[in-house]
Structures are given as C-alpha cells and as structure tokens.
Design a protein around this motif. Structure first.
Motif, PDB file in Angstrom:
ATOM      1  N   ASP A 174       0.814  -1.210   0.000  1.00 53.19           N
ATOM      2  CA  ASP A 174       0.000   0.000   0.000  1.00 53.19           C
ATOM      3  C   ASP A 174       0.849   1.262   0.000  1.00 53.19           C
ATOM      4  OD1 ASP A 174      -2.501  -1.263   0.021  1.00 53.19           O
ATOM      5  OD2 ASP A 174      -2.382  -1.601   2.180  1.00 53.19           O
ATOM      6  N   ASP A 175       2.141   1.153   0.186  1.00 57.46           N
ATOM      7  CA  ASP A 175       3.015   2.307   0.378  1.00 57.46           C
ATOM      8  C   ASP A 175       3.910   2.529  -0.828  1.00 57.46           C
ATOM      9  OD1 ASP A 175       4.026   4.483   1.736  1.00 57.46           O
ATOM     10  OD2 ASP A 175       4.469   3.368   3.571  1.00 57.46           O
ATOM     11  N   TYR A 176       4.655   3.648  -0.776  1.00 56.92           N
ATOM     12  CA  TYR A 176       5.582   4.011  -1.852  1.00 56.92           C
ATOM     13  C   TYR A 176       6.919   4.425  -1.239  1.00 56.92           C
ATOM     14  CZ  TYR A 176       1.721   4.005  -5.198  1.00 56.92           C
ATOM     15  OH  TYR A 176       0.672   3.636  -5.999  1.00 56.92           O
ATOM     16  N   PRO A 177       7.674   3.472  -0.706  1.00 54.88           N
ATOM     17  CA  PRO A 177       8.976   3.808  -0.108  1.00 54.88           C
ATOM     18  C   PRO A 177      10.015   4.107  -1.190  1.00 54.88           C
ATOM     19  CG  PRO A 177       8.663   1.446  -0.126  1.00 54.88           C
ATOM     20  CD  PRO A 177       7.381   2.031  -0.634  1.00 54.88           C
ATOM     21  N   TYR A 178      11.168   4.648  -0.748  1.00 54.51           N
ATOM     22  CA  TYR A 178      12.269   4.871  -1.687  1.00 54.51           C
ATOM     23  C   TYR A 178      12.811   3.520  -2.144  1.00 54.51           C
ATOM     24  CZ  TYR A 178      12.528   9.856  -0.548  1.00 54.51           C
ATOM     25  OH  TYR A 178      12.259  11.189  -0.396  1.00 54.51           O
ATOM     26  N   TYR A 179      12.817   3.309  -3.426  1.00 50.38           N
ATOM     27  CA  TYR A 179      13.463   2.110  -3.970  1.00 50.38           C
ATOM     28  C   TYR A 179      14.965   2.337  -4.050  1.00 50.38           C
ATOM     29  CZ  TYR A 179      13.833  -2.136  -6.819  1.00 50.38           C
ATOM     30  OH  TYR A 179      14.140  -3.387  -7.273  1.00 50.38           O
ATOM     31  N   GLU A 180      15.329   3.597  -4.401  1.00 48.09           N
ATOM     32  CA  GLU A 180      16.742   3.988  -4.444  1.00 48.09           C
ATOM     33  C   GLU A 180      16.803   5.480  -4.202  1.00 48.09           C
ATOM     34  OE1 GLU A 180      20.997   3.295  -6.104  1.00 48.09           O
ATOM     35  OE2 GLU A 180      19.398   1.821  -6.016  1.00 48.09           O
ATOM     36  N   ALA A 181      17.751   5.909  -3.400  1.00 51.81           N
ATOM     37  CA  ALA A 181      17.947   7.339  -3.121  1.00 51.81           C
ATOM     38  C   ALA A 181      19.432   7.595  -2.956  1.00 51.81           C
ATOM     39  CB  ALA A 181      17.182   7.757  -1.868  1.00 51.81           C
ATOM     40  N   THR A 182      19.909   8.708  -3.506  1.00 55.19           N
ATOM     41  CA  THR A 182      21.320   9.068  -3.382  1.00 55.19           C
ATOM     42  C   THR A 182      21.441  10.557  -3.121  1.00 55.19           C
ATOM     43  OG1 THR A 182      23.470   9.035  -4.507  1.00 55.19           O
ATOM     44  CG2 THR A 182      21.552   9.371  -5.897  1.00 55.19           C
ATOM     45  N   GLY A 183      22.370  10.925  -2.246  1.00 61.20           N
ATOM     46  CA  GLY A 183      22.592  12.331  -1.919  1.00 61.20           C
ATOM     47  C   GLY A 183      21.773  12.830  -0.756  1.00 61.20           C
ATOM     48  N   PHE A 184      20.732  12.087  -0.337  1.00 58.77           N
ATOM     49  CA  PHE A 184      19.917  12.478   0.812  1.00 58.77           C
ATOM     50  C   PHE A 184      20.594  12.014   2.104  1.00 58.77           C
ATOM     51  CE2 PHE A 184      16.697  12.035  -2.561  1.00 58.77           C
ATOM     52  CZ  PHE A 184      16.055  13.262  -2.458  1.00 58.77           C
ATOM     53  N   PRO A 185      20.438  12.774   3.206  1.00 63.74           N
ATOM     54  CA  PRO A 185      20.920  12.275   4.502  1.00 63.74           C
ATOM     55  C   PRO A 185      20.172  10.991   4.871  1.00 63.74           C
ATOM     56  CG  PRO A 185      20.465  14.626   4.617  1.00 63.74           C
ATOM     57  CD  PRO A 185      19.922  14.150   3.306  1.00 63.74           C
ATOM     58  N   VAL A 200      -4.004   4.242  14.911  1.00 62.85           N
ATOM     59  CA  VAL A 200      -3.317   3.994  16.188  1.00 62.85           C
ATOM     60  C   VAL A 200      -2.715   2.600  16.245  1.00 62.85           C
ATOM     61  CG1 VAL A 200      -4.685   5.660  17.485  1.00 62.85           C
ATOM     62  CG2 VAL A 200      -5.523   3.309  17.245  1.00 62.85           C
ATOM     63  N   HIS A 201      -3.210   1.713  15.397  1.00 62.12           N
ATOM     64  CA  HIS A 201      -2.685   0.351  15.371  1.00 62.12           C
ATOM     65  C   HIS A 201      -1.583   0.174  14.332  1.00 62.12           C
ATOM     66  CE1 HIS A 201      -5.983  -0.767  17.995  1.00 62.12           C
ATOM     67  NE2 HIS A 201      -6.853  -0.273  17.124  1.00 62.12           N
ATOM     68  N   GLY A 202      -1.235   1.271  13.675  1.00 57.44           N
ATOM     69  CA  GLY A 202      -0.183   1.191  12.669  1.00 57.44           C
ATOM     70  C   GLY A 202      -0.656   0.683  11.332  1.00 57.44           C
ATOM     71  N   LEU A 203      -1.984   0.620  11.118  1.00 55.44           N
ATOM     72  CA  LEU A 203      -2.530   0.141   9.852  1.00 55.44           C
ATOM     73  C   LEU A 203      -2.840   1.320   8.937  1.00 55.44           C
ATOM     74  CD1 LEU A 203      -4.984  -2.574  11.234  1.00 55.44           C
ATOM     75  CD2 LEU A 203      -2.681  -2.916  10.305  1.00 55.44           C
ATOM     76  N   PRO A 204      -2.716   1.159   7.619  1.00 56.71           N
ATOM     77  CA  PRO A 204      -2.946   2.264   6.683  1.00 56.71           C
ATOM     78  C   PRO A 204      -4.387   2.766   6.745  1.00 56.71           C
ATOM     79  CG  PRO A 204      -1.798   0.441   5.605  1.00 56.71           C
ATOM     80  CD  PRO A 204      -2.262  -0.063   6.930  1.00 56.71           C
ATOM     81  N   LEU A 205      -4.532   4.101   6.755  1.00 56.26           N
ATOM     82  CA  LEU A 205      -5.849   4.703   6.614  1.00 56.26           C
ATOM     83  C   LEU A 205      -6.229   4.701   5.141  1.00 56.26           C
ATOM     84  CD1 LEU A 205      -5.445   7.741   9.043  1.00 56.26           C
ATOM     85  CD2 LEU A 205      -6.732   5.641   9.455  1.00 56.26           C
ATOM     86  N   ARG A 206      -7.536   4.581   4.850  1.00 57.51           N
ATOM     87  CA  ARG A 206      -7.977   4.485   3.457  1.00 57.51           C
ATOM     88  C   ARG A 206      -9.106   5.471   3.173  1.00 57.51           C
ATOM     89  NH1 ARG A 206      -5.774  -0.022   1.178  1.00 57.51           N
ATOM     90  NH2 ARG A 206      -4.858  -1.527   2.641  1.00 57.51           N
ATOM     91  N   ASP A 207      -9.216   5.840   1.887  1.00 61.42           N
ATOM     92  CA  ASP A 207     -10.300   6.732   1.496  1.00 61.42           C
ATOM     93  C   ASP A 207     -11.561   5.908   1.225  1.00 61.42           C
ATOM     94  OD1 ASP A 207      -9.952   5.515  -0.969  1.00 61.42           O
ATOM     95  OD2 ASP A 207      -8.835   7.194  -1.844  1.00 61.42           O
ATOM     96  N   GLU A 208     -12.608   6.582   0.745  1.00 62.83           N
ATOM     97  CA  GLU A 208     -13.887   5.904   0.529  1.00 62.83           C
ATOM     98  C   GLU A 208     -13.773   4.793  -0.525  1.00 62.83           C
ATOM     99  OE1 GLU A 208     -16.668   8.908  -0.465  1.00 62.83           O
ATOM    100  OE2 GLU A 208     -16.766   9.750   1.565  1.00 62.83           O
ATOM    101  N   ALA A 209     -12.836   4.952  -1.445  1.00 65.27           N
ATOM    102  CA  ALA A 209     -12.660   3.945  -2.490  1.00 65.27           C
ATOM    103  C   ALA A 209     -11.772   2.797  -2.044  1.00 65.27           C
ATOM    104  CB  ALA A 209     -12.079   4.589  -3.740  1.00 65.27           C
ATOM    105  N   GLY A 210     -11.255   2.870  -0.805  1.00 65.08           N
ATOM    106  CA  GLY A 210     -10.395   1.806  -0.310  1.00 65.08           C
ATOM    107  C   GLY A 210      -8.928   2.012  -0.588  1.00 65.08           C
ATOM    108  N   ASN A 211      -8.565   3.156  -1.210  1.00 59.14           N
ATOM    109  CA  ASN A 211      -7.162   3.423  -1.500  1.00 59.14           C
ATOM    110  C   ASN A 211      -6.467   3.984  -0.263  1.00 59.14           C
ATOM    111  OD1 ASN A 211      -7.456   2.772  -4.309  1.00 59.14           O
ATOM    112  ND2 ASN A 211      -8.483   4.739  -4.571  1.00 59.14           N
ATOM    113  N   PRO A 212      -5.185   3.657  -0.072  1.00 60.14           N
ATOM    114  CA  PRO A 212      -4.467   4.192   1.085  1.00 60.14           C
ATOM    115  C   PRO A 212      -4.296   5.707   0.974  1.00 60.14           C
ATOM    116  CG  PRO A 212      -2.957   3.070  -0.397  1.00 60.14           C
ATOM    117  CD  PRO A 212      -4.330   2.782  -0.894  1.00 60.14           C
ATOM    118  N   LEU A 213      -4.381   6.394   2.102  1.00 59.12           N
ATOM    119  CA  LEU A 213      -4.184   7.845   2.131  1.00 59.12           C
ATOM    120  C   LEU A 213      -2.691   8.132   2.207  1.00 59.12           C
ATOM    121  CD1 LEU A 213      -7.039   8.863   4.604  1.00 59.12           C
ATOM    122  CD2 LEU A 213      -6.998   9.164   2.127  1.00 59.12           C
TER     123      LEU A 213
END
Length: 696
Positions: A174-185, A200-213
């Motif tokens: 559901d997420d979009y983490p860095y696959y590769e990053a260079t030059g960033f701290p 609060v449980h660490g689960l992704p919040l979703r919109d009305e269509a079920g997509n992650p926010l």
C-alpha cells in the motif's frame, strides 16, 4: 571576399531600419558599451531600449561584471574577423546564437562591432533532449535487472539535473517507499520513507474507495491530486519549485491540496521537483530531485524530465512483467517437472486426406518417462518410438487429432495396449495442430474397482447361495426327517409285521436318508465356513486314528463280501493339525465312491497309502473299479450344477461329494486330484499341510 566592414558601408543614418529584422541587432563600442538595439533584441532580452543603451553588454547578457570567456566580441577584437558562438545565458535562461562583426573606418581601424543575436533555445533544448533521450534509452536497454535500471536512472537524473540528491519511490504493497535514493541524509530517507497515513494500530488509513491515504506533496503527485492552475503544478501532474521557503510563505495547505510535512524545507532543500511515474491508470511511483540551491529548474527542464519519466515508467512495467513472467515460467517449469501426472506437448501430423497420421513429441516431463518407460522422445514421432501404435490404439490418434484440429478439450480413459495399462487422459490444444496430453496410470485403481465389483458379486453370490442352501435345507430336511422317522417306526414294529427282505430294504432307505441329511449339514457348514461365519475345528489329531476309523466305518457300511482294503501307513506322520471330522469326511467319501463305482458282483480292491515330506501329508485311495473317461476327469470336483449333459448319471452322483471334498481340502490349504487308466480303475490323491490352517 573580404569580411571587413567599413564605416561607409554602415553609415548609421543611411542604414535601413534594423527593426524590420527578426533577429536581434545591437551595435557595441570596443569597450562593450551598447550603442544601439533593435526591437527584436528588446523582445529577446525582455527589456526596453532605454534600459539597454549605454550599458555593458556582458552586464545585460551574462549578468557578469567582466566579459565572458569565449565572448564573440572579444574574439572579433583580437582576430579582426567575424566570430560566432552559441551561449547559454543563465540570467536569461536562454540559448543565444551570437555573431559579432567588426566595423572599420577608412584608415582600417576598428571603430564598432555589430552583434546579430538569434534565440536558439528551442533548438538547443530539442538537441539536448535528443541527446539525453538517447543516453537514457541506452541505460534502459543495457539494464539487466530492475535494481540495475533504477540505480542507473537515479545516477543519470542526478548528474543531468545537477541536483545534489535524487531518488525514486516505487509502490510496495500500500506504500511508496524509496526504492533507491542518493545524496539524501540517511535520517531524511528513514523519516520520509513511508507516505501512508496510519491509525493507532499502525494500519494504513484508506479513502472511501479503499485506496491508502498518502501524505505530503509526494502523496499528492502519486495520487494525482493536483491543480494545474497553481504555478507549482504542471498539467502532467508534477510538482516543482525553485524556493520552498517562498512557497511555504505564500501558500496554504489548501493551496497545496494536502498537509505537507515540510521536511524538505527544514533540511534546507529550496529546489524540489517531484515527477510522477505512471502507465495508464497504474501509479508506479515518482522521481524526486532536491537541491539546497535556488533556481535549479525551469518549465522546459521539468517538461523534459516528465518525458523521460514516461520512458522509465514503461521500462519498469516491462521489467516487472518480465520478472513476473520469469517467475511464472519458473513455477510452471517446477510444476511441469515435479507433477505426478505425465505431461506431453505434441504436434499432430495429418495425411493428405486430413486424417491424423502421426504426432511428434515437443516436450515431456519426468513423470512421462517414469509412467511410460520411454526415454529421449523429444523431437521424435510416436510411430518411431512405439512401432505398431497406430494399429494397436487407433482411438488415440482419432482423439488427439480431433483436439489438435478443433481446439476443444477432451477427457477419456482407455486401455493403452502398447503399455498394457489403463490411462486417464486430459487432452487440450493451445494452438492449432498442437495438443497437450496430461495423463495418469489408473491401472491399479481399475483393478481395485474390478476387485470391489468381484467382491460384491461374490458377496451377492454367497448370499444367494446361502439363501438357496437354506431353502434346500428346509425343503430336503422336512421330507427326509419324515422318511427316516417313518422307516424307524416300521423297523420297530409299530406298523404291520415286515419280512426280512422288507426290513433290509427299509434299513437301506433309512441309512440313505441319514446319509443325505448328513450331506446337507456338511454343505451348510462348509458354506458358513467359506462365508467366514464359521471356522474349521482345528486341532492336533492322530493320522492313524483318522484312517482306522474310516476303514472300520466303511467295512460296517458295506454289504459286499468281496471288499478287500489294504493300508500302508509306514511313511505317515504321527499327527497333523486339522479338523478331524472334515478330514474323515474326505477319506470316507473317497472310500465310499470306490465301492459305489465297482461293477456289480465284482471283487473290490482298495489300497490306501500315506506318505509325507517336510511340508505335506499325502493320502491316496486307489480302486479297481470303473475308469474315469478323459473328457470327464476335469469335471470331477466341479459342483454338480456345472456338469454338462454328457456326464452320465453314474458319474453325476459323485459330483456333489467330490466338490465338498475339494472345498474341505482347500480350506485346509491342500490340493486334490484324480488319476485314471482305462480298465485299471482310478486313484484319488489329496494333500494336507502338516501345519494345516484355514485358507478360505
């Protein structure tokens, strides 16, 4: 032709107005002071003439306090010739083609210089984009894996943009983490790695269509939340700014369409560009470029990065599709090689009339070789591998040929004669003239089914036989008991007085009735033993006592005074484990038959002998009676119902008794047979295991 221009040639008052020209024109003194500009140049520089005349050209064009190295004007002063150059002017953010021509007086002295200036930004950007595109496509083409592609792409964008940091986010779950990053701290990447809003449980919040926010400006770009009317968004959906501090000061969360974390700005990044990567409706991720310097981007550059991001999006989807295909092929190959069913992929061959004539194996798995025992079949015709298959199993060709031609799958079972096995086959076609056969050997299951059918048939036969025997018992016992009872009453004198001849006759009737009654009981008992409802009464019994009791009984029961019985028990064991009553029944029956089938008035000679080895006791009964015809010898031990009409009543009378003898011997684990020679009588031999046991 001389490239020198004189004052006479360029008398300013006699020149046609430069304002009609599309190129920019300026006249400079040797000290770079601008003396004249036309309207076209004012348009290129974006300033009126009065702000240009009297200024040094390098202040206006280059934004510098000194002439630019390689300036065409400086070169013309040195060479006294016309000089040209294409120069990128950061202050203008434009590429300019500048041609500088010196003007000489009548004495040949340089007095002024004329600049012809053309805006070639579009051409330069096109050339630059072409070169960058070629380089980038080369990176895509040489990349062997997705990791290599993303790594080289990040390095490319960082180098070409001149930014100090670059990265690519790709979708993962559901997420979009860095696959590769260079030059960033490192801390920046760690804190910004996740874009998902969490509960609060660490689960992704979703919109009305079920997509992650997705949070922050990166979430906007990936989720396609943008307003192209805002100066920091493009119509493509990119975000860019040359000064995050100014952007945050002059816009709100509502303007930015999200609550931004502002970590880029707190880290000191002023120039930030976020380029979406998508293909159709699939949002793949984004390209990010950051720099602490201001003014790193232009609309043209962002447009170029967007076009290149389109190429990498296609490449990413291709790599992922290829990886998914390779993984699928790997799983398929593993399944193909390890499946328990046989698998064969074949091309069907047809004759000129369109009938299936042969097929070629294109691929088979290990189970095919194991189930069929056929090796190295790929590339060979089936008629080459299994000679005669077309004649032995023509239905196989018909079915496979039909499937390969029509594409309609078929499932069938057949006895495959070349392999002497029952096969269950599923055949289907993925392209015309080809078929795939998946099969398993069902011979054992077929045998099990047949055995079950046989078992049920035997059970039904036993039930029928038991019912028949029970009925027979009832139907025969009743009249026999009446006959025996009435005979005894007559013998006891309860009726009219009897003559001696009548008494003998009635005694025979009573004895025969009792014998038949005992025979019926034996049949019923053996039927129960065979059905598992009754067991043999096994025990350690004396062989001598069995033989002696039978001989005594047969002598008492016969009225033929010509009977001679000899017995040789010198090679007999002392005892065996057997059902004594049943063994006596077999021996007595054989002795009785020897007497019955001796011609009337003839002398009866019966020889009984016993022998044994380590495993079996053999008892033989030899007589001098009538011989057994060859055509009837194999029928002696069959149930009387199975004898044909050619078996005379004389022999038919022994059928039931001998069949009982055979059953008793077999229940003990032994065998019985008959030998006969015309004119010399018959001999019956049966064997019993020394440790006899029930085998039924």
């Amino acid at each position: 032709m001389s490239d020198k221009v004189t004052d006479k040639d360029h008398d300013l008052e006699s020149l046609i107005s430069f304002d009609i020209l599309a190129d920019g024109i300026s006249i400079h003194g040797k000290d770079h002071t601008i003396q004249y500009v036309n309207q076209a140049l004012c348009g290129i520089l974006g300033k009126p003439a009065d702000e240009l005349i009297g200024k040094k050209c390098y202040e206006i064009f280059h934004g510098m306090n000194l002439p630019l190295t390689g300036c065409p004007l400086e070169k013309s002063k040195q060479t006294n010739r016309q000089e040209s150059a294409e120069i990128f002017e950061p202050a203008l953010n434009k590429w300019l083609n500048v041609t500088s021509s010196p003007v000489f007086d009548s004495a040949g002295r340089m007095t002024t210089l004329v600049h012809i200036i053309r805006d070639v930004t579009t051409r330069q950007l096109f050339h630059q984009e072409r070169e960058l595109t070629i380089e980038f496509l080369h990176i895509i083409n040489k990349s062997k894996t997705l990791d290599e592609l993303i790594h080289d792409t990040v390095i490319f964008f960082r180098r070409q943009s001149g930014c100090e940091a670059a990265g690519i986010r790709l979708k993962s779950g559901d997420d979009y983490p860095y696959y590769e990053a260079t030059g960033f701290p490192e801390k920046f990447v760690r804190l910004e790695n996740s874009l998902c809003s969490k509960d609060v449980h660490g689960l992704p919040l979703r919109d009305e269509a079920g997509n992650p926010l997705l949070e922050c400006m990166c979430g906007n770009v990936i989720s396609a939340r943008f307003d192209p009317a805002k100066p920091f968004f493009t119509s493509y959906g990119s975000f860019w700014t040359n000064c995050t501090t100014e952007l945050l000061a002059t816009s709100s969360d509502a303007d930015r369409l999200t609550h931004t974390r502002n970590r880029c700005n707190r880290e000191g990044y002023e120039s930030v560009a976020l380029i979406p990567m998508f293909l159709g409706e699939e949002r793949l991720g984004l390209l990010q470029l950051n720099d602490r310097r201001k003014g790193m981007f232009s609309a043209d550059l962002i447009s170029l990065w967007e076009r290149l991001a389109g190429y990498i999006s296609v490449a990413i989807v291709k790599f992922r599709s290829d990886e998914a295909l390779r993984e699928s092929e790997k799983r398929y190959h593993s399944l193909f090689e390890n499946m328990l069913n046989g698998f064969a992929y074949c091309r069907m061959l047809y004759d000129d009339s369109g009938k299936p004539a042969d097929f070629v194996y294109l691929d088979v798995n290990k189970a095919f070789e194991k189930l069929t025992g056929l090796k190295d079949v790929v590339g060979k015709r089936v008629t080459e591998i299994i000679p005669g298959i077309r004649e032995l199993s023509p239905e196989v060709f018909e079915i496979y040929g039909r499937v390969a031609m029509t594409g309609r799958p078929e499932k069938f079972e057949l006895y495959f004669r070349p392999l002497s096995a029952w096969l269950s086959v599923s055949a289907y076609s993925i392209e015309k003239y080809h078929f795939t056969a998946i099969f398993e050997d069902v011979t054992e299951s077929k045998r099990a089914i047949e055995a079950e059918i046989g078992r049920k048939a035997a059970e039904e036969a036993n039930r029928t036989k038991s019912k028949f025997l029970a009925n027979m018992s009832h139907e025969l016992r009743t009249p026999l008991n009446a006959i025996i009872g009435f005979s005894e009453m007559m013998l006891e004198g309860l009726t009219d007085p009897l003559t001696e001849q009548q008494k003998d006759f009635i005694q025979d009737i009573s004895s025969s009735g009792q014998h038949l009654l005992a025979l019926i009981n034996d049949i019923l008992d053996l039927s129960r033993i065979e059905a598992g409802k009754m067991e043999l009464d096994l025990g350690l019994v004396s062989v001598k006592s069995i033989v002696d009791s039978c001989l005594v009984l047969i002598r008492e029961r016969t009225f033929n005074h010509n009977l001679t019985v000899s017995c040789n028990m010198t090679d007999a064991p002392e005892s065996i484990i057997a059902d004594a009553t049943r063994v006596k029944q077999v021996l007595y029956n054989l002795l009785d038959n020897a007497i019955k089938f001796t011609p009337d008035g003839g002398r009866i000679q019966i020889d009984v002998s016993l022998a044994h080895d380590n495993n079996f006791l053999e008892i033989s009964v030899k007589d001098t009676g009538i011989s057994i015809p060859d055509q009837h010898r194999n029928l002696l031990f069959q149930p009387f119902m199975q004898l044909d009409s050619s078996y005379t009543r004389k022999y038919e009378g022994t059928g039931l008794g001998l069949s009982l003898c055979k059953k008793i011997v077999e229940l003990h684990g032994g065998k019985i047979r008959a030998e006969s020679e015309t004119g010399k009588g018959s001999k019956f031999i049966f064997t019993l295991p020394l440790d006899a046991h029930e085998t039924a």
